[in-house]
Design a protein around this motif. Structure first.
Motif, PDB file in Angstrom:
ATOM      1  N   UNK A  18       0.804  -1.305   0.089  1.00 56.10           N
ATOM      2  CA  UNK A  18      -0.013   0.149   0.058  1.00 56.10           C
ATOM      3  C   UNK A  18       1.026   1.159   0.030  1.00 56.10           C
ATOM      4  N   UNK A  19       1.930   1.058   0.489  1.00 57.99           N
ATOM      5  CA  UNK A  19       2.871   2.579   0.884  1.00 57.99           C
ATOM      6  C   UNK A  19       3.682   2.577  -0.493  1.00 57.99           C
ATOM      7  N   UNK A  20       3.859   1.498  -1.139  1.00 55.81           N
ATOM      8  CA  UNK A  20       4.444   1.485  -2.620  1.00 55.81           C
ATOM      9  C   UNK A  20       3.627   2.009  -3.642  1.00 55.81           C
ATOM     10  N   UNK A  21       2.395   1.660  -3.760  1.00 52.46           N
ATOM     11  CA  UNK A  21       1.533   2.537  -4.653  1.00 52.46           C
ATOM     12  C   UNK A  21       1.193   3.749  -4.195  1.00 52.46           C
ATOM     13  N   UNK A  22       1.263   4.049  -3.027  1.00 50.81           N
ATOM     14  CA  UNK A  22       0.899   5.512  -2.374  1.00 50.81           C
ATOM     15  C   UNK A  22       1.880   6.431  -3.038  1.00 50.81           C
ATOM     16  N   UNK A  23       3.253   5.969  -2.689  1.00 50.57           N
ATOM     17  CA  UNK A  23       4.385   6.539  -3.163  1.00 50.57           C
ATOM     18  C   UNK A  23       4.342   6.926  -4.602  1.00 50.57           C
ATOM     19  N   UNK A  24       4.218   5.918  -5.473  1.00 50.67           N
ATOM     20  CA  UNK A  24       4.276   6.425  -6.896  1.00 50.67           C
ATOM     21  C   UNK A  24       3.012   7.316  -7.332  1.00 50.67           C
ATOM     22  N   UNK A  25       1.973   6.919  -6.734  1.00 56.18           N
ATOM     23  CA  UNK A  25       0.663   7.783  -7.076  1.00 56.18           C
ATOM     24  C   UNK A  25       0.916   9.148  -6.709  1.00 56.18           C
ATOM     25  N   UNK A  26       1.565   9.360  -5.355  1.00 52.58           N
ATOM     26  CA  UNK A  26       1.664  10.761  -5.048  1.00 52.58           C
ATOM     27  C   UNK A  26       2.749  11.621  -6.001  1.00 52.58           C
ATOM     28  N   UNK A  27       3.906  10.812  -6.381  1.00 51.73           N
ATOM     29  CA  UNK A  27       4.980  11.612  -7.140  1.00 51.73           C
ATOM     30  C   UNK A  27       4.116  11.659  -8.503  1.00 51.73           C
ATOM     31  N   UNK A  28       3.376  10.689  -9.026  1.00 48.08           N
ATOM     32  CA  UNK A  28       3.000  10.881 -10.596  1.00 48.08           C
ATOM     33  C   UNK A  28       2.132  12.115 -10.598  1.00 48.08           C
ATOM     34  N   UNK A  29       1.033  12.039  -9.646  1.00 47.50           N
ATOM     35  CA  UNK A  29       0.217  13.140  -9.484  1.00 47.50           C
ATOM     36  C   UNK A  29       0.816  14.597  -9.091  1.00 47.50           C
ATOM     37  N   UNK A  30       1.823  14.651  -8.456  1.00 49.44           N
ATOM     38  CA  UNK A  30       2.530  15.842  -8.133  1.00 49.44           C
ATOM     39  C   UNK A  30       3.248  16.484  -9.286  1.00 49.44           C
ATOM     40  N   UNK A  31       4.039  15.470 -10.168  1.00 51.31           N
ATOM     41  CA  UNK A  31       4.757  15.981 -11.282  1.00 51.31           C
ATOM     42  C   UNK A  31       3.524  16.382 -12.276  1.00 51.31           C
ATOM     43  N   UNK A  32       2.704  15.996 -12.393  1.00 45.20           N
ATOM     44  CA  UNK A  32       1.459  16.481 -13.299  1.00 45.20           C
ATOM     45  C   UNK A  32       0.644  17.642 -12.879  1.00 45.20           C
ATOM     46  N   UNK A  33       0.239  17.484 -11.455  1.00 45.05           N
ATOM     47  CA  UNK A  33      -0.344  18.500 -10.878  1.00 45.05           C
ATOM     48  C   UNK A  33       0.234  19.023  -9.675  1.00 45.05           C
ATOM     49  N   UNK A  34       1.177  19.632  -9.740  1.00 45.97           N
ATOM     50  CA  UNK A  34       1.945  20.096  -8.515  1.00 45.97           C
ATOM     51  C   UNK A  34       0.953  21.223  -7.776  1.00 45.97           C
ATOM     52  N   UNK A  35       1.011  21.178  -6.394  1.00 50.60           N
ATOM     53  CA  UNK A  35      -0.038  22.134  -5.819  1.00 50.60           C
ATOM     54  C   UNK A  35       0.578  23.639  -5.791  1.00 50.60           C
ATOM     55  N   UNK A  36      -0.283  24.498  -6.266  1.00 50.41           N
ATOM     56  CA  UNK A  36       0.109  26.080  -6.542  1.00 50.41           C
ATOM     57  C   UNK A  36       0.570  26.452  -5.138  1.00 50.41           C
ATOM     58  N   UNK A  37       1.448  27.530  -4.978  1.00 50.81           N
ATOM     59  CA  UNK A  37       1.889  27.922  -3.684  1.00 50.81           C
ATOM     60  C   UNK A  37       0.879  28.627  -3.379  1.00 50.81           C
ATOM     61  N   UNK A  38      -0.066  29.438  -3.784  1.00 51.74           N
ATOM     62  CA  UNK A  38      -1.250  29.933  -3.132  1.00 51.74           C
ATOM     63  C   UNK A  38      -2.204  29.231  -2.686  1.00 51.74           C
ATOM     64  N   UNK A  39      -2.218  27.859  -2.950  1.00 51.24           N
ATOM     65  CA  UNK A  39      -3.261  26.955  -2.349  1.00 51.24           C
ATOM     66  C   UNK A  39      -2.567  26.011  -1.450  1.00 51.24           C
ATOM     67  N   UNK A  40      -1.269  26.087  -1.134  1.00 51.13           N
ATOM     68  CA  UNK A  40      -0.447  25.364  -0.206  1.00 51.13           C
ATOM     69  C   UNK A  40      -0.765  25.411   1.317  1.00 51.13           C
ATOM     70  N   UNK A  41      -0.861  24.482   1.958  1.00 51.18           N
ATOM     71  CA  UNK A  41      -1.336  24.787   3.292  1.00 51.18           C
ATOM     72  C   UNK A  41      -0.074  25.102   4.144  1.00 51.18           C
ATOM     73  N   UNK A  42       1.173  25.298   3.475  1.00 48.03           N
ATOM     74  CA  UNK A  42       2.145  25.667   4.122  1.00 48.03           C
ATOM     75  C   UNK A  42       2.453  27.276   4.087  1.00 48.03           C
ATOM     76  N   UNK A  43       1.445  27.938   3.421  1.00 44.31           N
ATOM     77  CA  UNK A  43       1.501  29.264   3.532  1.00 44.31           C
ATOM     78  C   UNK A  43       1.119  29.995   4.707  1.00 44.31           C
ATOM     79  N   UNK A  44       0.023  29.218   5.045  1.00 44.67           N
ATOM     80  CA  UNK A  44      -0.616  29.369   6.600  1.00 44.67           C
ATOM     81  C   UNK A  44       0.200  28.875   7.778  1.00 44.67           C
TER      82      UNK A  44
END
Length: 319
Positions: A18-44
């Motif tokens: 489960x952790x393996x497919x979660x790793x590749x899913x997160x990397x794949x989605x991040x590469x295609x759809x990186x979270x814009x800075x203005x929507x990142x929770x880290x700005x708060x």
């Protein structure tokens, strides 16, 4: 045969898969759809860190008290976030999906890659203004007075350390502690960015977060430096990395910069200006100052190295 059917072993195996497919899913989605800075929770997160520091980091307080206040502020923010994430993890219906979402939020590899391409183009066009503006979004040092030589050095260092901290180290701590570990590491990176002791207003308040981050960086950056050093003469690059890297102010970053400088024949390090104060830094590597071609080559080789890193981490989860 009984051992193969042991329920506890099957649960561990299923969790790792489960952790393996979660790793590749997160990397794949991040590469295609990186979270814009203005929507990142880290700005708060950074805004709250700045607000907290304004209340407890007083210039009139003794240095010892400011240092203690920084350690307590780090414990408060990090501990609260850890408790929240761990408690939430126990309530979700799909832990692998939860891990994938946290890892997606923690990763910042794609923006670093885009930064490398954009600043290489600006240097190629001799557009100092655009290059300095790009650098200012990624570093705490002053960029207004940098020449093209200084911009090239700073861009190469930012590309190397940014890839390591926003991708390699994140995946390493995902491997150790799942999505919670990855997000906590990234949260520490953002705290260090706000409270960096390189800025006089946060010295010695930010020492606790800086030292903890440097400690956490040693193992993943050291391992990644070995991957970066792999070429026709790897032992020579590793030797140079060890000799020069330990003279850098932080060990993990020093190893990575020195190995990359040796492999690509680049000159890195040197003085930097923070809030009007010139800071002397060790010169690392040897050869030419990074220009457009070198930044593009470095960006390409870092992408290859990250893919190797992902493959090795996947093997660990499989085996």
């Amino acid at each position: 045969m009984d051992d193969l059917l042991n329920p506890q072993q099957w649960m561990i195996y299923a969790a790792d898969q489960g952790r393996l497919w979660a790793l590749w899913l997160a990397v794949f989605v991040h590469w295609l759809l990186p979270l814009p800075g203005q929507y990142s929770p880290f700005q708060y997160w950074r805004q709250y860190a700045d607000l907290l520091a304004s209340q407890v980091n007083k210039d009139t307080d003794p240095k010892r008290q400011r240092k203690l206040a920084g350690a307590l502020a780090l414990t408060l923010m990090g501990g609260t976030l850890a408790i929240f994430l761990i408690a939430t993890r126990e309530l979700v219906w799909s832990r692998p999906l939860f891990d994938a979402i946290l890892l997606w939020l923690a990763l910042d590899w794609r923006p670093i890659d885009k930064f490398g391409h954009a600043i290489a183009h600006a240097i190629d066009q001799h557009d100092k203004g655009a290059a300095r503006a790009l650098l200012a979004t990624r570093v705490n040092r002053e960029t207004e007075s940098l020449s093209l030589i200084g911009i090239g050095k700073a861009a190469a260092e930012t590309l190397l350390l940014g890839t390591a901290r926003h991708c390699v180290c994140v995946i390493f701590y995902y491997l150790l502690a799942g999505g919670v570990g990855a997000l906590l590491y990234t949260s520490l990176v953002h705290l260090h960015r706000v409270w960096t002791p390189s800025r006089l207003s946060f010295y010695p308040f930010g020492l606790a977060s800086a030292r903890l981050l440097n400690l956490l960086d040693i193992v993943p950056m050291g391992l990644f430096a070995m991957i970066v050093a792999m070429s026709r003469q790897p032992w020579s690059h590793l030797k140079t990395g060890w000799q020069q890297g330990r003279r850098w102010r932080t060990l993990g970053s020093g190893w990575l910069l020195a190995c990359a400088g040796s492999r690509f024949q680049l000159s890195l390090g040197g003085p930097a200006v923070y809030q009007g104060t010139k800071t002397l830094r060790t010169k690392i590597g040897y050869g030419v100052t990074p220009a457009c071609y070198h930044l593009l080559l470095l960006r390409l080789k870092l992408t290859h190295s990250v893919l190797i890193w992902l493959g090795l981490c996947s093997l660990v989860l499989i085996v």
